[in-house]
Design a protein around this motif. Structure first.
Motif, PDB file in Angstrom:
ATOM      1  N   ALA A  34       0.846  -1.197   0.000  1.00  0.00           N
ATOM      2  CA  ALA A  34       0.000   0.000   0.000  1.00  0.00           C
ATOM      3  C   ALA A  34       0.882   1.247   0.000  1.00  0.00           C
ATOM      4  CB  ALA A  34      -0.911   0.000   1.216  1.00  0.00           C
ATOM      5  N   ALA A  36       0.523   5.768   0.035  1.00  0.00           N
ATOM      6  CA  ALA A  36      -0.341   6.944   0.148  1.00  0.00           C
ATOM      7  C   ALA A  36       0.484   8.207  -0.028  1.00  0.00           C
ATOM      8  CB  ALA A  36      -1.033   6.966   1.503  1.00  0.00           C
ATOM      9  N   VAL A  47      -5.696  13.237  -1.219  1.00  0.00           N
ATOM     10  CA  VAL A  47      -4.882  12.115  -0.772  1.00  0.00           C
ATOM     11  C   VAL A  47      -5.149  10.985  -1.750  1.00  0.00           C
ATOM     12  CG1 VAL A  47      -4.512  10.400   1.046  1.00  0.00           C
ATOM     13  CG2 VAL A  47      -4.872  12.803   1.654  1.00  0.00           C
ATOM     14  N   VAL A  49      -4.404   6.967  -2.518  1.00  0.00           N
ATOM     15  CA  VAL A  49      -3.994   5.730  -1.855  1.00  0.00           C
ATOM     16  C   VAL A  49      -4.119   4.589  -2.853  1.00  0.00           C
ATOM     17  CG1 VAL A  49      -4.411   4.200   0.097  1.00  0.00           C
ATOM     18  CG2 VAL A  49      -4.913   6.619   0.321  1.00  0.00           C
ATOM     19  N   THR A  50      -3.108   3.728  -2.907  1.00  0.00           N
ATOM     20  CA  THR A  50      -3.168   2.547  -3.771  1.00  0.00           C
ATOM     21  C   THR A  50      -2.793   1.308  -2.969  1.00  0.00           C
ATOM     22  OG1 THR A  50      -0.869   2.765  -4.485  1.00  0.00           O
ATOM     23  CG2 THR A  50      -2.535   3.868  -5.823  1.00  0.00           C
ATOM     24  N   ASN A  51      -3.308   0.184  -3.412  1.00  0.00           N
ATOM     25  CA  ASN A  51      -2.977  -1.093  -2.790  1.00  0.00           C
ATOM     26  C   ASN A  51      -2.691  -2.101  -3.892  1.00  0.00           C
ATOM     27  OD1 ASN A  51      -2.700  -3.404  -1.282  1.00  0.00           O
ATOM     28  ND2 ASN A  51      -4.843  -3.537  -0.684  1.00  0.00           N
ATOM     29  N   MET A  59      -4.719   1.900   6.300  1.00  0.00           N
ATOM     30  CA  MET A  59      -3.695   2.917   6.509  1.00  0.00           C
ATOM     31  C   MET A  59      -4.282   4.033   7.370  1.00  0.00           C
ATOM     32  SD  MET A  59      -1.722   3.174   2.852  1.00  0.00           S
ATOM     33  CE  MET A  59      -0.175   3.719   3.558  1.00  0.00           C
ATOM     34  N   LEU A  61      -3.541   7.775   8.233  1.00  0.00           N
ATOM     35  CA  LEU A  61      -2.750   8.828   7.609  1.00  0.00           C
ATOM     36  C   LEU A  61      -2.944  10.164   8.313  1.00  0.00           C
ATOM     37  CD1 LEU A  61      -3.759   7.894   3.960  1.00  0.00           C
ATOM     38  CD2 LEU A  61      -1.684   7.186   5.171  1.00  0.00           C
ATOM     39  N   THR A  84     -13.177   0.840  -1.333  1.00  0.00           N
ATOM     40  CA  THR A  84     -12.492   1.633  -0.316  1.00  0.00           C
ATOM     41  C   THR A  84     -13.483   2.165   0.697  1.00  0.00           C
ATOM     42  OG1 THR A  84     -10.911   2.323  -2.000  1.00  0.00           O
ATOM     43  CG2 THR A  84     -10.931   3.587   0.019  1.00  0.00           C
ATOM     44  N   CYS A  86     -13.420   5.014   3.955  1.00  0.00           N
ATOM     45  CA  CYS A  86     -12.607   6.095   4.475  1.00  0.00           C
ATOM     46  C   CYS A  86     -13.346   6.740   5.637  1.00  0.00           C
ATOM     47  CB  CYS A  86     -12.397   7.108   3.350  1.00  0.00           C
ATOM     48  SG  CYS A  86     -11.483   8.553   3.818  1.00  0.00           S
ATOM     49  N   VAL A  95      -8.063   4.786   6.210  1.00  0.00           N
ATOM     50  CA  VAL A  95      -8.488   4.238   4.927  1.00  0.00           C
ATOM     51  C   VAL A  95      -8.350   2.722   4.944  1.00  0.00           C
ATOM     52  CG1 VAL A  95      -8.068   4.272   2.442  1.00  0.00           C
ATOM     53  CG2 VAL A  95      -7.679   6.336   3.783  1.00  0.00           C
TER      54      VAL A  95
END
Length: 108
Positions: A34, A36, A47, A49-51, A59, A61, A84, A86, A95
């Protein structure tokens, strides 16, 4: 959402928001596939964010000093609402991101 439509929506989002093209970039964290980062420009804050992992990741943050509070954070619709989750608290942005997914959070 078909891949072509998904990519077109991301390109359109990037074209509409200067912060996603060439804004200041700060890495917020990376762990177990992951990643961010935060971007800001011209009064916009995002922001991203990738996984890339095969498992769901969480995560927690915190924006860097001088970036303001995370209140008013909203998840940008990328076509898969289940990918996702959040939430925002006094301590930051939390997240949960599904395997091999990405998310963009706009902070007002």
């Amino acid at each position: 959402l078909p891949l072509r439509a998904y990519v077109r929506s991301l390109i359109g989002l990037r074209r509409r928001h200067q912060a996603l093209r060439d804004g200041e970039l700060v890495v917020l964290g990376a762990a177990e596939g992951a990643f961010a980062m935060a971007r800001r420009s011209a009064g916009e804050r995002f922001v991203v964010v990738t996984n890339a992992d095969a498992a769901e990741r969480r995560m927690d943050l915190v924006l860097p000093p001088g970036w303001g509070a995370v209140e008013g954070a909203t998840l940008v619709d990328l076509g898969d609402p289940s990918a996702t989750r959040c939430s925002v608290t006094d301590t930051g942005l939390h997240v949960r991101i599904a395997p091999r997914c990405g998310a963009i959070v706009r902070i007002e």
